[in-house]
Design an enzyme around this catalytic site. Structure first.
Site, PDB file in Angstrom:
ATOM      1  N   SER A 149       0.811  -1.212   0.000  1.00 19.02           N
ATOM      2  CA  SER A 149       0.000   0.000   0.000  1.00 19.02           C
ATOM      3  C   SER A 149       0.843   1.261   0.000  1.00 19.02           C
ATOM      4  CB  SER A 149      -0.918   0.009   1.228  1.00 19.02           C
ATOM      5  OG  SER A 149      -0.159  -0.027   2.424  1.00 19.02           O
ATOM      6  N   SER A 179     -15.692   7.909  22.914  1.00 20.65           N
ATOM      7  CA  SER A 179     -15.134   9.072  22.239  1.00 20.65           C
ATOM      8  C   SER A 179     -13.807   9.414  22.901  1.00 20.65           C
ATOM      9  CB  SER A 179     -16.097  10.259  22.345  1.00 20.65           C
ATOM     10  OG  SER A 179     -15.522  11.415  21.755  1.00 20.65           O
ATOM     11  N   ASN A 226       6.565   3.025   3.275  1.00 21.38           N
ATOM     12  CA  ASN A 226       7.412   3.017   4.467  1.00 21.38           C
ATOM     13  C   ASN A 226       8.623   2.098   4.294  1.00 21.38           C
ATOM     14  OD1 ASN A 226       5.426   4.636   5.573  1.00 21.38           O
ATOM     15  ND2 ASN A 226       4.526   3.015   6.810  1.00 21.38           N
ATOM     16  N   GLN A 270      -1.337  -6.906   8.343  1.00 27.19           N
ATOM     17  CA  GLN A 270      -2.762  -6.770   8.644  1.00 27.19           C
ATOM     18  C   GLN A 270      -3.647  -7.319   7.529  1.00 27.19           C
ATOM     19  OE1 GLN A 270      -0.496  -4.297   8.246  1.00 27.19           O
ATOM     20  NE2 GLN A 270      -1.456  -2.372   7.557  1.00 27.19           N
ATOM     21  N   ASN A 305       4.535 -10.511  12.770  1.00 30.46           N
ATOM     22  CA  ASN A 305       4.705 -10.212  14.186  1.00 30.46           C
ATOM     23  C   ASN A 305       4.138 -11.374  15.004  1.00 30.46           C
ATOM     24  OD1 ASN A 305       1.884  -9.825  14.493  1.00 30.46           O
ATOM     25  ND2 ASN A 305       2.047  -7.609  14.184  1.00 30.46           N
ATOM     26  N   LEU A 361       8.846  -9.379  17.823  1.00 25.10           N
ATOM     27  CA  LEU A 361       8.232  -9.363  19.153  1.00 25.10           C
ATOM     28  C   LEU A 361       8.220  -7.966  19.759  1.00 25.10           C
ATOM     29  CD1 LEU A 361      10.090 -12.537  20.520  1.00 25.10           C
ATOM     30  CD2 LEU A 361       7.814 -12.463  19.458  1.00 25.10           C
ATOM     31  N   ASP A 387       7.492  -1.709   9.352  1.00 24.49           N
ATOM     32  CA  ASP A 387       7.915  -1.454   7.970  1.00 24.49           C
ATOM     33  C   ASP A 387       9.390  -1.066   7.909  1.00 24.49           C
ATOM     34  OD1 ASP A 387       5.328  -1.958   7.069  1.00 24.49           O
ATOM     35  OD2 ASP A 387       4.733   0.131   7.273  1.00 24.49           O
TER      36      ASP A 387
END
Length: 293
Positions: free
Chosen positions: A8, A36, A52, A168, A191, A220, A252
């Site tokens: 991305s 909130s 990145n 992710q 990870n 880690l 990254d």
């Protein structure tokens, strides 16, 4: 030697919550969650996994070739790459959508809540990895689902060794698909949370995964990382950061160092040592692309 970095390209809106999420979220009220957070600090940064990682590899003297998509608002990102001396030849501009956007909120313990709008990233499958004399290495980092599947197959077809870094994006794939990625990849990095999910979905332990590739690294955070090679684990200790300011983009930055080490022909453990040093440098600066060595 150049490395193709599939993933991305995004704008990160980063907010700082001065309290702790755990103190604001009541476990017995999760079924009616309505919270909130006051965020006095807010900024917008260049981000995205490919951006990145490319930034980190460039800092180390490498030649990154990010492969990803930006939207109608992507002119600033393209200009940024040019200023950094990073090629945008594999960056697609999609004019009928926005560049991917990540809204990241960090609390005082460096826990993060992220909302992600993929935007142009979902068109990244229109780009293609192909054999080229100067391209010796690649990485599949989080991207559109179709792009990750297709680019992994294209790396394999072009006989370009690559790192599988699902990040992710891992939940998008079932066990069979993840097993196929591992079969195509040369190295795998995750990870600790992603590592557990990868093992659960494939049915393979970290030791078993490491026997199917040249090596597996499980990062880690502040505890360093595990390096698995042919079923044997080595713990690479962490590097203490000068300050803990912002964890955004640390993984990254670590992966940019991994690519640099692999380009040099280093052992995976030595690559991880450099990754830990670079991660420590990154966490001491705000934003994913504002740190220097």
């Amino acid at each position: 030697m150049a490395a193709v970095i599939c993933g991305s390209l995004a704008f990160d809106t980063i907010m700082t919550f001065e309290g702790r999420f755990a103190e604001q979220i009541l476990p017995d009220q999760l079924h009616i969650l309505n919270v909130s957070f006051l965020v006095p600090a807010l900024r917008r940064d260049f981000g995205g996994c490919a951006g990145n990682i490319a930034y980190a590899l460039k800092q180390l003297g490498g030649t990154p070739l990010p492969m990803g998509a930006v939207g109608s608002d992507g002119a600033d990102y393209l200009e940024r790459l040019q200023q950094l001396g990073i090629s945008s030849e594999f960056v697609l501009r999609v004019d009928d959508t926005y560049t991917a956007q990540a809204m990241i909120m960090t609390d005082r313990d460096n826990n993060q809540i992220t909302a992600f709008h993929p935007g142009a990233m979902m068109q990244a499958h229109r780009l293609q990895v192909a054999r080229r004399a100067d391209i010796k290495l690649g990485i599949i980092s989080p991207d559109g689902r179709d792009a990750m599947l297709q680019h992994a197959a294209q790396f394999e077809a072009a006989d370009i060794p690559f790192v599988f870094d699902p990040g992710q994006g891992l939940p998008m794939f079932d066990g069979k698909e993840l097993a196929a990625f591992i079969g195509q990849a040369t190295w795998v990095t995750v990870n600790d949370y992603e590592g557990k999910m990868l093992s659960e979905r494939t049915g393979w332990s970290s030791a078993e995964i490491s026997k199917r590739v040249q090596g597996l690294v499980v990062t880690l955070g502040g505890e360093g990382c595990e390096v698995w090679v042919q079923g044997e684990k080595t713990l690479v200790p962490p590097v203490k950061a000068a300050a803990v300011v912002d964890p955004t983009g640390c993984g990254d930055a670590w992966r940019g160092a991994l690519l640099h080490g692999l380009e040099q022909g280093w052992s995976l453990a030595r690559c991880a040592e450099l990754g830990n040093k670079v991660g420590a440098a990154k966490i001491a600066s705000r934003g994913p692309q504002n740190w220097t060595l």
